[in-house]
Design an enzyme around this catalytic site. Structure first.
Site, PDB file in Angstrom:
ATOM      1  N   ASN A   9       0.886  -1.174   0.000  1.00  0.00           N
ATOM      2  CA  ASN A   9       0.000   0.000   0.000  1.00  0.00           C
ATOM      3  C   ASN A   9       0.917   1.217   0.000  1.00  0.00           C
ATOM      4  OD1 ASN A   9      -1.795   2.053   0.437  1.00  0.00           O
ATOM      5  ND2 ASN A   9      -2.300   1.469   2.547  1.00  0.00           N
ATOM      6  N   TRP A  10       1.054   1.805  -1.173  1.00  0.00           N
ATOM      7  CA  TRP A  10       1.984   2.939  -1.297  1.00  0.00           C
ATOM      8  C   TRP A  10       1.437   4.206  -0.642  1.00  0.00           C
ATOM      9  CZ3 TRP A  10       4.401   3.148  -6.935  1.00  0.00           C
ATOM     10  CH2 TRP A  10       5.130   1.968  -7.145  1.00  0.00           C
ATOM     11  N   LYS A  11       0.155   4.221  -0.328  1.00  0.00           N
ATOM     12  CA  LYS A  11      -0.500   5.427   0.204  1.00  0.00           C
ATOM     13  C   LYS A  11      -0.234   6.613  -0.747  1.00  0.00           C
ATOM     14  CE  LYS A  11       0.098   3.522   4.759  1.00  0.00           C
ATOM     15  NZ  LYS A  11      -0.103   3.713   6.175  1.00  0.00           N
ATOM     16  N   HIS A  94      -9.512   1.106   4.434  1.00  0.00           N
ATOM     17  CA  HIS A  94      -8.271   1.325   5.186  1.00  0.00           C
ATOM     18  C   HIS A  94      -8.568   2.271   6.346  1.00  0.00           C
ATOM     19  CE1 HIS A  94      -4.236   2.617   6.242  1.00  0.00           C
ATOM     20  NE2 HIS A  94      -3.812   1.525   5.637  1.00  0.00           N
ATOM     21  N   GLU A  96      -7.096   4.697   7.465  1.00  0.00           N
ATOM     22  CA  GLU A  96      -6.894   6.127   7.168  1.00  0.00           C
ATOM     23  C   GLU A  96      -8.114   6.703   6.454  1.00  0.00           C
ATOM     24  OE1 GLU A  96      -3.067   5.664   5.297  1.00  0.00           O
ATOM     25  OE2 GLU A  96      -2.222   5.150   7.255  1.00  0.00           O
ATOM     26  N   GLU A 166      -5.682  -5.059  10.269  1.00  0.00           N
ATOM     27  CA  GLU A 166      -4.693  -4.012  10.508  1.00  0.00           C
ATOM     28  C   GLU A 166      -5.025  -3.285  11.805  1.00  0.00           C
ATOM     29  OE1 GLU A 166      -2.602  -2.856   6.616  1.00  0.00           O
ATOM     30  OE2 GLU A 166      -4.262  -1.493   6.902  1.00  0.00           O
ATOM     31  N   GLY A 172       2.085   2.194  10.668  1.00  0.00           N
ATOM     32  CA  GLY A 172       3.028   3.303  10.515  1.00  0.00           C
ATOM     33  C   GLY A 172       3.676   3.742  11.819  1.00  0.00           C
ATOM     34  N   SER A 211       3.106  -2.237  10.350  1.00  0.00           N
ATOM     35  CA  SER A 211       4.555  -2.256  10.581  1.00  0.00           C
ATOM     36  C   SER A 211       5.168  -3.631  10.329  1.00  0.00           C
ATOM     37  CB  SER A 211       4.877  -1.760  11.994  1.00  0.00           C
ATOM     38  OG  SER A 211       4.424  -0.426  12.156  1.00  0.00           O
ATOM     39  N   GLY A 232       2.738  -1.181   4.281  1.00  0.00           N
ATOM     40  CA  GLY A 232       2.801   0.248   3.981  1.00  0.00           C
ATOM     41  C   GLY A 232       4.238   0.669   3.747  1.00  0.00           C
ATOM     42  N   GLY A 233       4.855   1.216   4.783  1.00  0.00           N
ATOM     43  CA  GLY A 233       6.196   1.793   4.661  1.00  0.00           C
ATOM     44  C   GLY A 233       7.213   0.894   3.972  1.00  0.00           C
TER      45      GLY A 233
HETATM   46  C1  PEP Z   1      -0.905   0.144   5.937  1.00  0.00           C
HETATM   47  O1  PEP Z   1      -1.040   1.353   5.880  1.00  0.00           O
HETATM   48  O2  PEP Z   1      -1.720  -0.596   5.380  1.00  0.00           O
HETATM   49  C2  PEP Z   1       0.233  -0.376   6.706  1.00  0.00           C
HETATM   50  C3  PEP Z   1       0.196  -1.615   7.103  1.00  0.00           C
HETATM   51  O3  PEP Z   1       1.256   0.519   6.940  1.00  0.00           O
HETATM   52  P1  PEP Z   1       2.660   0.187   7.660  1.00  0.00           P
HETATM   53  O4  PEP Z   1       3.161  -1.116   7.101  1.00  0.00           O
HETATM   54  O5  PEP Z   1       3.536   1.326   7.306  1.00  0.00           O
HETATM   55  O6  PEP Z   1       2.374   0.075   9.117  1.00  0.00           O
END
Ligand code: PEP
Length: 248
Positions: A9-11, A94, A96, A166, A172, A211, A232-233
């Site tokens: 997930n590049w956001k 998601h 967010e 999640e 994040g 994470s 994500g990251g």
């Molecule tokens: C996400 O936003 O779906 C996610 C899992 O982010 P991160 O891996 O950065 O926690």
């Protein structure tokens, strides 16, 4: 047998220039992996992802989809538009989007159903906040988020979704659920799906997100009901993303 899925997930990250090397790195490292790989990129970069990943075995998708088919819905993107770019996946719900855009459980469920009707595979995100976990409300919250999804997709659609658990407090933040904590919720999610359709529940992939990194992926992915990750990251660096995929 559930093929693990590692979805990035590049956001709202990337540029034409930085994406080019990221996509090239993912493409170059994807051959021979047992896990399925996908990247959910910002909508303006879908054409770039399609061109870069075609015939690579790596799939691409979007981070949201509208419940509307078309018309006066400024800023929205329909399932048909995503199909124009041969998307396979669309993330829906998601945290967010739930928190910054006020998306309700019902809207998320409608988005999942719209994605399926449009030939996309929704990656439906669920998960509790830290406060909810501390109050012991995790099972309740996840059940509340899942109920309208199960009603909206009905039996025929259940086998066509991916779920991502999640925990909001892990996204994040660098804090990860322990493999045991994650497995407990994944097991609960699968049991909830099984109440609707036991056969489909056995095939639905339930991803962990929050994470996930190269150094914690293997122990999370070793758990019986963790069928991959929504990343994500760590999906913004080809080496880290591929390293997680190798752990699957
Ligand atoms: C996400 O936003 O779906 C996610 C899992 O982010 P991160 O891996 O950065 O926690």
């Amino acid at each position: 047998m559930r093929v693990p899925l590692i979805a990035g997930n590049w956001k709202m990250n990337g540029s034409l220039v930085s994406n080019a090397s990221l996509l090239e790195g993912i493409r170059a490292g994807a051959a021979g992996l047992e896990a399925e790989l996908a990247v959910c990129v910002p909508a303006p970069y879908l054409a770039q992802a399609q061109t870069a990943l075609v015939d690579s075995g790596v799939y691409w998708g979007a981070q949201d989809v509208s419940v509307h088919a078309g018309g006066a819905y400024t800023g929205e993107i329909s399932a048909a538009m995503l199909n124009d770019f041969a998307c396979r996946y669309a993330i829906v719900g998601h945290s967010e989007r739930r928190s910054y855009h006020g998306e309700s459980d019902e809207l998320v469920a409608q988005k999942a159903a719209t994605a399926i009707a449009g030939g996309l595979i929704p990656i439906v995100c669920v998960g509790e906040t830290l406060e909810q976990r501390e109050q012991g409300e995790t099972p309740l919250v996840v059940a509340r988020q899942l109920a309208p999804v199960l009603a909206a997709v009905a039996e025929a659609g259940l086998s066509k979704i991916v779920i991502a658990y999640e925990p909001v407090w892990a996204i994040g933040t660098g804090k990860t659920a322990t493999p045991e904590m994650a497995q407990e919720v994944h097991e609960l999610i699968r049991a909830t799906l099984a109440q609707a359709d036991a056969a489909a529940a056995a095939t639905v992939r339930i991803l962990y997100g929050g994470s996930m990194k190269p150094d914690n992926a293997a122990e999370l992915l070793a758990k019986a009901d963790i069928d991959g990750g929504l990343i994500g990251g760590a999906s913004l660096k080809a080496a880290d993303f591929l390293s997680i995929a190798r752990a699957a």
